[in-house]
Design a protein around this motif. Sequence first.
Motif, PDB file in Angstrom:
ATOM      1  N   THR A  55       2.034   6.793  -7.420  1.00 32.98           N
ATOM      2  CA  THR A  55       0.853   7.348  -7.474  1.00 32.98           C
ATOM      3  C   THR A  55       0.365   8.605  -6.839  1.00 32.98           C
ATOM      4  O   THR A  55      -0.243   9.588  -7.867  1.00 32.98           O
ATOM      5  CB  THR A  55       0.010   6.512  -7.839  1.00 32.98           C
ATOM      6  OG1 THR A  55      -0.304   5.660  -6.375  1.00 32.98           O
ATOM      7  CG2 THR A  55      -0.105   4.558  -8.528  1.00 32.98           C
ATOM      8  N   GLY A  56       0.199   8.649  -5.493  1.00 31.48           N
ATOM      9  CA  GLY A  56       0.014   9.826  -5.070  1.00 31.48           C
ATOM     10  C   GLY A  56      -0.781   9.197  -4.536  1.00 31.48           C
ATOM     11  O   GLY A  56      -1.933  10.273  -4.121  1.00 31.48           O
ATOM     12  N   SER A  57      -1.443   8.625  -5.063  1.00 29.55           N
ATOM     13  CA  SER A  57      -3.373   7.883  -5.032  1.00 29.55           C
ATOM     14  C   SER A  57      -4.504   7.272  -3.673  1.00 29.55           C
ATOM     15  O   SER A  57      -4.189   6.459  -3.273  1.00 29.55           O
ATOM     16  CB  SER A  57      -4.267   7.868  -6.479  1.00 29.55           C
ATOM     17  OG  SER A  57      -5.576   7.655  -6.153  1.00 29.55           O
ATOM     18  N   ILE A  95       2.070  -0.274 -11.482  1.00 31.89           N
ATOM     19  CA  ILE A  95       0.809  -0.523 -10.544  1.00 31.89           C
ATOM     20  C   ILE A  95       0.392  -1.915 -11.213  1.00 31.89           C
ATOM     21  O   ILE A  95      -0.070  -2.284 -10.245  1.00 31.89           O
ATOM     22  CB  ILE A  95       1.085   0.462 -11.036  1.00 31.89           C
ATOM     23  CG1 ILE A  95       1.040   1.855 -10.519  1.00 31.89           C
ATOM     24  CG2 ILE A  95      -0.661   1.228  -9.786  1.00 31.89           C
ATOM     25  CD1 ILE A  95       1.778   1.479  -8.250  1.00 31.89           C
ATOM     26  N   ALA A  96       0.330  -1.341 -12.244  1.00 33.96           N
ATOM     27  CA  ALA A  96      -1.003  -2.390 -13.021  1.00 33.96           C
ATOM     28  C   ALA A  96      -0.527  -3.998 -12.826  1.00 33.96           C
ATOM     29  O   ALA A  96      -1.411  -4.414 -12.415  1.00 33.96           O
ATOM     30  CB  ALA A  96      -1.702  -2.611 -14.693  1.00 33.96           C
ATOM     31  N   SER A 142       0.971  -1.279  -0.336  1.00 37.17           N
ATOM     32  CA  SER A 142      -0.256  -0.008   0.302  1.00 37.17           C
ATOM     33  C   SER A 142       1.018   1.104   0.235  1.00 37.17           C
ATOM     34  O   SER A 142       0.712   2.577  -0.394  1.00 37.17           O
ATOM     35  CB  SER A 142      -0.726  -0.140   1.755  1.00 37.17           C
ATOM     36  OG  SER A 142      -0.184  -0.179   2.528  1.00 37.17           O
ATOM     37  N   VAL A 143       1.756   0.896   0.699  1.00 39.15           N
ATOM     38  CA  VAL A 143       3.136   2.628   0.589  1.00 39.15           C
ATOM     39  C   VAL A 143       3.803   2.936  -0.476  1.00 39.15           C
ATOM     40  O   VAL A 143       3.813   3.583  -1.484  1.00 39.15           O
ATOM     41  CB  VAL A 143       3.942   2.444   2.068  1.00 39.15           C
ATOM     42  CG1 VAL A 143       5.589   3.523   1.826  1.00 39.15           C
ATOM     43  CG2 VAL A 143       3.067   2.343   3.029  1.00 39.15           C
ATOM     44  N   LEU A 144       4.011   1.402  -0.947  1.00 38.17           N
ATOM     45  CA  LEU A 144       3.614   1.462  -2.859  1.00 38.17           C
ATOM     46  C   LEU A 144       3.411   2.126  -3.134  1.00 38.17           C
ATOM     47  O   LEU A 144       3.929   2.920  -3.938  1.00 38.17           O
ATOM     48  CB  LEU A 144       5.401   0.028  -2.756  1.00 38.17           C
ATOM     49  CG  LEU A 144       6.099  -0.083  -3.623  1.00 38.17           C
ATOM     50  CD1 LEU A 144       7.508   1.196  -3.963  1.00 38.17           C
ATOM     51  CD2 LEU A 144       6.269  -1.631  -4.297  1.00 38.17           C
ATOM     52  N   LEU A 197      -6.281   3.946  -5.006  1.00 41.03           N
ATOM     53  CA  LEU A 197      -5.417   2.787  -5.261  1.00 41.03           C
ATOM     54  C   LEU A 197      -4.660   2.238  -4.539  1.00 41.03           C
ATOM     55  O   LEU A 197      -4.687   1.219  -4.567  1.00 41.03           O
ATOM     56  CB  LEU A 197      -4.586   3.250  -6.528  1.00 41.03           C
ATOM     57  CG  LEU A 197      -5.144   3.950  -7.408  1.00 41.03           C
ATOM     58  CD1 LEU A 197      -3.199   3.910  -9.140  1.00 41.03           C
ATOM     59  CD2 LEU A 197      -5.134   2.661  -8.394  1.00 41.03           C
ATOM     60  N   SER A 198      -4.033   3.336  -3.400  1.00 36.77           N
ATOM     61  CA  SER A 198      -3.665   2.704  -2.103  1.00 36.77           C
ATOM     62  C   SER A 198      -4.731   2.034  -1.909  1.00 36.77           C
ATOM     63  O   SER A 198      -3.944   0.607  -0.838  1.00 36.77           O
ATOM     64  CB  SER A 198      -2.796   3.943  -1.457  1.00 36.77           C
ATOM     65  OG  SER A 198      -2.469   3.413  -0.312  1.00 36.77           O
ATOM     66  N   ALA A 199      -5.623   2.305  -0.925  1.00 41.32           N
ATOM     67  CA  ALA A 199      -6.684   1.536  -0.639  1.00 41.32           C
ATOM     68  C   ALA A 199      -7.017   0.059  -0.853  1.00 41.32           C
ATOM     69  O   ALA A 199      -7.460  -0.673  -0.636  1.00 41.32           O
ATOM     70  CB  ALA A 199      -7.991   2.648  -0.044  1.00 41.32           C
ATOM     71  N   LEU A 200      -6.991   0.184  -2.396  1.00 41.00           N
ATOM     72  CA  LEU A 200      -7.182  -1.126  -3.470  1.00 41.00           C
ATOM     73  C   LEU A 200      -6.456  -2.450  -3.616  1.00 41.00           C
ATOM     74  O   LEU A 200      -7.305  -3.074  -3.434  1.00 41.00           O
ATOM     75  CB  LEU A 200      -7.320   0.002  -4.958  1.00 41.00           C
ATOM     76  CG  LEU A 200      -8.237  -1.738  -5.978  1.00 41.00           C
ATOM     77  CD1 LEU A 200      -9.258  -1.943  -5.367  1.00 41.00           C
ATOM     78  CD2 LEU A 200      -7.875  -1.057  -7.504  1.00 41.00           C
ATOM     79  N   THR A 201      -4.935  -1.762  -3.288  1.00 41.97           N
ATOM     80  CA  THR A 201      -4.624  -2.851  -2.404  1.00 41.97           C
ATOM     81  C   THR A 201      -5.602  -3.669  -1.278  1.00 41.97           C
ATOM     82  O   THR A 201      -4.866  -5.019  -1.434  1.00 41.97           O
ATOM     83  CB  THR A 201      -3.066  -2.610  -2.312  1.00 41.97           C
ATOM     84  OG1 THR A 201      -3.320  -1.475  -1.186  1.00 41.97           O
ATOM     85  CG2 THR A 201      -2.611  -1.665  -3.476  1.00 41.97           C
TER      86      THR A 201
END
Length: 426
Positions: free
Chosen positions: A55-57, A113-114, A48-50, A60-64
């Motif tokens: 991305t600064g998003s 990221i994908a 999540s940190v990576l 997307l961090s929560a999506l992990t």
Amino acid sequence: MPDQTTTPSAPAAPTGYLRLFQVREFRAVFAAHAVSLLGLVVAEIALSVLVYDQTGSPLLSALTFALGFLPYLIGGTLLASLADRHPARRVLVLCDLVCAACVAPMAVPGTGIAVLLALRCGLAVVAPVFQGTRMATLADILGDGDLFVLGRSLLRIVSQSALLTGFGLGGVLLTATSPRHALLITVGTFLGSAALLRFGTRRRPARTRAGGALVADSLRGARQVLAHRRVRVLLLLFWIPPLFAVVPEALAAPYAAGLGAGSAGLGLLMCALPVGTIAGELFAGARLRPATRERIALPLVCVTLLPYAGYALRPGLAVSLLLLVLSGAGAAYTLGLDQWLVRDVPGELRGRAMTLLTAGLMTFQGVGMALAGVAAEFAGVTVTVAGAGLLGTAVCAVLAGEARRTRHAAPATERRDRADRHMTGG
């Protein structure tokens, strides 16, 4: 003069959870669980940190984290038959190696990221197969009685404890090393778990002979498991309470903000339910007899969500924490359900049933979190939590009534024994 010497008394036999560690294979399973769980917690934080760093998003961090829930249904339904049609040790070791292979590319600089998210999905697809196979293997190692129940309980307690300590330790780790280096630690933990299971447990044959395509066989096995009325209601009793139980956790951030409790209050709200769960399971496992745990299972499942109704009074932080701890303690009902499930599932379907149980549990929790967010948008946080408590209690009462009506159904082993006696004229 009389002889005053006395024969030293034999040391007391271990009781409760300590009995488990007399079983060599369980020690290996327990150590593998602890090691791989540590790696998984580190991977979730590091990933999540990576993702956020790249991305600064926040989305997307929560999506992990969300991707840790969603693919469980895929692996638990389409790959479930792996747990029964291959030797359990082989499946467990292979799952650990696949997880290590999914994490290793995450640590490579430049991984997109994908690809990171796709590899995270791969971990979640494998997880229910691994967990279901391990649960079925516990019954082989510990038998179908009280030791199995305590073994399952102890593994759950370790998992709950990881929620309390793992993320904090993972955060500290990331202050000393980069996310990609932390992911290498996860690779090592999965390889360590594979080694513990390979050399610490013995090989057992597959429960059933492979027949047909994997996906078709898995779906057929799921239908066979769910077609049994008694097993179906037991699975629902495992799945439905967590659907409602996750509501306060999903809404903890806005609730803490409404109370003005800050980040410290949010942390306490997130910890209260696991603390209650650990305390309830420890007490039931260590202090109650197996017959008592079975006797209180249905009453407990009917009241475990009831404390949530207290949110309707808009309590302060201290009372809210008490309500959550009380609700968590009620989760001790699972010890009784474990005994019934392992007793009533046919042996040749046990791996598939346990895999389906794991997949359903994670899926229902994910759905519960999503529905909680939707309901809170319209009704507010306190009304949503209180409503979840009341509605969940009503649904659990209906399921408990169905479980009571089916409790006299002959266990799978007993049905097979009767059929064998009939065929042989016994």
